[in-house]
Design a protein around this motif. Structure first.
Motif, PDB file in Angstrom:
ATOM      1  N   THR A  95       0.826  -1.203   0.000  1.00 56.28           N
ATOM      2  CA  THR A  95       0.000   0.000   0.000  1.00 56.28           C
ATOM      3  C   THR A  95       0.862   1.254   0.000  1.00 56.28           C
ATOM      4  O   THR A  95       2.025   1.232   0.405  1.00 56.28           O
ATOM      5  CB  THR A  95      -0.924   0.050   1.239  1.00 56.28           C
ATOM      6  OG1 THR A  95      -0.114   0.192   2.420  1.00 56.28           O
ATOM      7  CG2 THR A  95      -1.774  -1.203   1.360  1.00 56.28           C
ATOM      8  N   GLN A 149     -11.394   1.324   1.109  1.00 55.06           N
ATOM      9  CA  GLN A 149     -11.301   2.706   0.622  1.00 55.06           C
ATOM     10  C   GLN A 149     -12.369   3.593   1.261  1.00 55.06           C
ATOM     11  O   GLN A 149     -12.132   4.774   1.540  1.00 55.06           O
ATOM     12  CB  GLN A 149     -11.473   2.745  -0.907  1.00 55.06           C
ATOM     13  CG  GLN A 149     -10.423   1.961  -1.682  1.00 55.06           C
ATOM     14  CD  GLN A 149      -9.096   2.688  -1.774  1.00 55.06           C
ATOM     15  OE1 GLN A 149      -8.815   3.582  -0.993  1.00 55.06           O
ATOM     16  NE2 GLN A 149      -8.273   2.299  -2.721  1.00 55.06           N
ATOM     17  N   SER A 155      -5.883   8.344   2.841  1.00 55.96           N
ATOM     18  CA  SER A 155      -5.708   7.963   1.441  1.00 55.96           C
ATOM     19  C   SER A 155      -4.932   6.665   1.366  1.00 55.96           C
ATOM     20  O   SER A 155      -3.871   6.543   1.977  1.00 55.96           O
ATOM     21  CB  SER A 155      -4.948   9.074   0.689  1.00 55.96           C
ATOM     22  OG  SER A 155      -4.553   8.642  -0.591  1.00 55.96           O
ATOM     23  N   SER A 157      -3.793   3.749  -1.690  1.00 53.66           N
ATOM     24  CA  SER A 157      -3.773   3.030  -2.958  1.00 53.66           C
ATOM     25  C   SER A 157      -3.038   1.714  -2.717  1.00 53.66           C
ATOM     26  O   SER A 157      -2.130   1.656  -1.879  1.00 53.66           O
ATOM     27  CB  SER A 157      -3.065   3.839  -4.044  1.00 53.66           C
ATOM     28  OG  SER A 157      -3.828   4.973  -4.410  1.00 53.66           O
ATOM     29  N   ARG A 170      -6.901   2.363  -6.815  1.00 57.50           N
ATOM     30  CA  ARG A 170      -6.432   3.725  -6.575  1.00 57.50           C
ATOM     31  C   ARG A 170      -7.316   4.365  -5.510  1.00 57.50           C
ATOM     32  O   ARG A 170      -8.523   4.110  -5.459  1.00 57.50           O
ATOM     33  CB  ARG A 170      -6.499   4.545  -7.866  1.00 57.50           C
ATOM     34  CG  ARG A 170      -5.884   5.934  -7.748  1.00 57.50           C
ATOM     35  CD  ARG A 170      -5.903   6.660  -9.080  1.00 57.50           C
ATOM     36  NE  ARG A 170      -5.373   8.021  -8.938  1.00 57.50           N
ATOM     37  CZ  ARG A 170      -5.357   8.913  -9.911  1.00 57.50           C
ATOM     38  NH1 ARG A 170      -5.837   8.599 -11.114  1.00 57.50           N
ATOM     39  NH2 ARG A 170      -4.873  10.125  -9.697  1.00 57.50           N
ATOM     40  N   ASP A 171      -6.730   5.189  -4.638  1.00 54.53           N
ATOM     41  CA  ASP A 171      -7.513   5.790  -3.553  1.00 54.53           C
ATOM     42  C   ASP A 171      -8.695   6.567  -4.120  1.00 54.53           C
ATOM     43  O   ASP A 171      -8.662   7.045  -5.253  1.00 54.53           O
ATOM     44  CB  ASP A 171      -6.636   6.688  -2.680  1.00 54.53           C
ATOM     45  CG  ASP A 171      -6.096   7.885  -3.420  1.00 54.53           C
ATOM     46  OD1 ASP A 171      -6.659   8.975  -3.271  1.00 54.53           O
ATOM     47  OD2 ASP A 171      -5.110   7.733  -4.170  1.00 54.53           O
ATOM     48  N   ILE A 178      -1.867   5.642 -10.217  1.00 55.11           N
ATOM     49  CA  ILE A 178      -1.532   4.283 -10.630  1.00 55.11           C
ATOM     50  C   ILE A 178      -1.612   4.239 -12.150  1.00 55.11           C
ATOM     51  O   ILE A 178      -2.664   4.472 -12.732  1.00 55.11           O
ATOM     52  CB  ILE A 178      -2.464   3.210 -10.036  1.00 55.11           C
ATOM     53  CG1 ILE A 178      -2.428   3.228  -8.504  1.00 55.11           C
ATOM     54  CG2 ILE A 178      -2.068   1.824 -10.552  1.00 55.11           C
ATOM     55  CD1 ILE A 178      -3.333   2.192  -7.852  1.00 55.11           C
TER      56      ILE A 178
END
Length: 468
Positions: A95, A149, A155, A157, A170-171, A178
């Motif tokens: 992460t 999420q 945040s 990702s 992706r966040d 990404i």
């Protein structure tokens, strides 16, 4: 901070994985990790990289690992990737991001029957382990990643690898990027888009905010469509990003050139040279020089033979010393010269103040400081971009507190963040005097945002104006 890379290939992926991760070394200084999946199942290696580059520490692992899929990371904090065994089967997870509500999430998990977490040194819980526990609350991986999420304040990702493929999420506001690369032999996920170019991949797509996708050696499939709202971190262009990086189609170098040009257009200072503090100040300095007509010079040279990566100790006093040791001066470009010096930002102010003192000791006649972003007013809530434990570590907050006799409110901070106000001018002048500069002029927030070429509502500017 940190960065990650993942590869799904028809044949052995370890070469691409090794160098793809290594290309993220500018984003972290403490740990690196690789996890692969092949005929013998999962294999993983994690090493401390504080005193040696990623390539040195992982060279032996690259020779012994094999697999058709792999993920890895450069991390400033927790050891990762982790290998998790759960009702979803076994998977590897890495992460990037920041979780502000760790305690409440841990308690929520305990309340629903989660047994325990392993504590790292200092008593902290590994954020990647916490994300895994959240994913495991749901019946399938896609629901689990989406759930994580939604409940995380901050945040995150992530890359998740199981025997079926590599998943990326992706966040939800797209604060970190990404990118997806493609070549004949497979696909890759990468934080930095440039990391796969020399490995033979071409740009395939960028994941949108909150998007979840999976890659195999054959294809890339979106499993959860992206959100419309985006708040990508503007500091990626200003500071984090390598010059060859590109986010949302806007290259770091192009943005920095535009940012420097906009600063020059608002400036009338006379000088002999424009110089950038290596490395992240150089692009803005080139843009400033081109727009102003003041020659670009290099009074600073970074010593790269033994400082080939962005190693920084965790102790602040040592960080300041190392930052100074990495830069060598060219004295005949400094003595009796009027210099415009562009750095990416002023955070605490310690390093730049020491740099200014050193330049004056050498014989600089004038030193005009032009930070390539506005005054930083708030600690970041979404990324671990600073080791500051308090907003009072920021030079702006210390100066404002002094000017306001300790009575600092959100309304007062809003005034100081506005470059059109008298309070802003007063703050800048106080910083200039404290730092010992001849003049000081920050890049304006509106100019910096325009330099990205993106719509302003798609950019996160929280650290400069406190706006969510």
């Amino acid at each position: 901070m940190g960065g990650f890379f993942g590869v799904a290939a028809r044949q052995d992926c370890v070469f691409d994985l090794f160098f793809g991760i290594d290309y993220h070394s500018h984003l972290g200084t403490r740990r690196g990790g690789m996890a692969v999946y092949g005929k013998d199942g999962f294999n993983r290696a994690i090493h401390n990289i504080e005193n040696s580059p990623f390539r040195t520490k992982f060279n032996k692992d690259m020779q012994t690992m094999d697999g058709i899929m792999g993920i890895g990371c450069i991390s400033d904090y927790e050891p990762q990737p982790l290998i998790i065994r759960s009702h979803h089967g076994t998977y590897a997870l890495t992460t990037v991001g920041k979780i502000n509500n760790v305690d409440s999430l841990v308690q929520r998990l305990f309340d629903t029957g989660h047994a325990h977490f392993l504590e790292m040194s200092g008593g902290e819980i590994n954020a990647t382990e916490l994300v895994a526990a959240l994913i495991n609350q749901k019946e399938n991986l896609i629901e689990g990643m989406h759930y994580a999420q939604e409940v995380i304040d901050g945040s995150i990702s992530l890359l998740l690898m199981n025997k079926a493929g590599i998943y990326a999420a992706r966040d939800k506001y797209g604060r970190t990027p990404i990118a997806v690369g493609k070549k004949e032999e497979g696909f890759c996920f990468s934080f930095e888009s440039f990391a796969y170019k020399n490995l033979g991949y071409t740009d395939y797509k960028e994941l949108g905010p909150g998007e979840i996708a999976v890659i195999t050696d054959q294809n890339c499939v979106t499993l959860l469509n992206p959100n419309e709202d985006m708040k990508i971190c503007t500091f990626l262009w200003v500071y984090y990003g390598f010059p060859a990086s590109s986010y949302e189609g806007i290259s770091v170098e192009r943005m920095r050139n535009a940012c420097g040009a906009k600063m020059a257009q608002r400036d009338s200072v006379e000088a002999d040279y424009v110089a950038g503090v290596p490395d992240s100040g150089i692009g803005s300095a080139v843009g400033y020089s081109n727009a102003s007509g003041i020659p670009y010079g290099r009074p600073f040279i970074k010593y790269t033979p033994t400082w080939m990566r962005s190693f920084m100790p965790t102790i602040q006093t040592k960080r300041n010393l190392i930052a100074k040791m990495k830069l060598l001066t060219v004295e005949d470009l400094i003595r009796d010269k009027r210099l415009v010096l562009i750095d990416d930002s002023i955070v605490r102010g310690t390093q730049l103040r020491e740099t200014a003192e050193y330049l004056f000791e050498i014989g600089a006649k004038e030193l005009h400081i032009r930070p390539a972003c506005p005054p930083i007013m708030y600690g970041c809530k979404y990324l671990n971009f600073s080791r500051s434990s308090s907003e009072m570590d920021l030079i702006t907050r210390r100066v404002i507190t002094r000017l306001e006799n300790g009575n600092v409110t959100d309304e007062i901070l809003e005034e100081y963040a506005n470059p059109e106000t008298e309070k802003y001018a007063q703050m800048v002048e106080e910083i200039r005097k404290e730092m010992g500069f001849t003049t000081l002029q920050f890049c304006r927030l509106d100019d910096m945002m325009d330099a990205t070429g993106l719509e302003r509502n798609k950019l996160c500017t929280y650290c400069w104006n406190g706006k969510e």
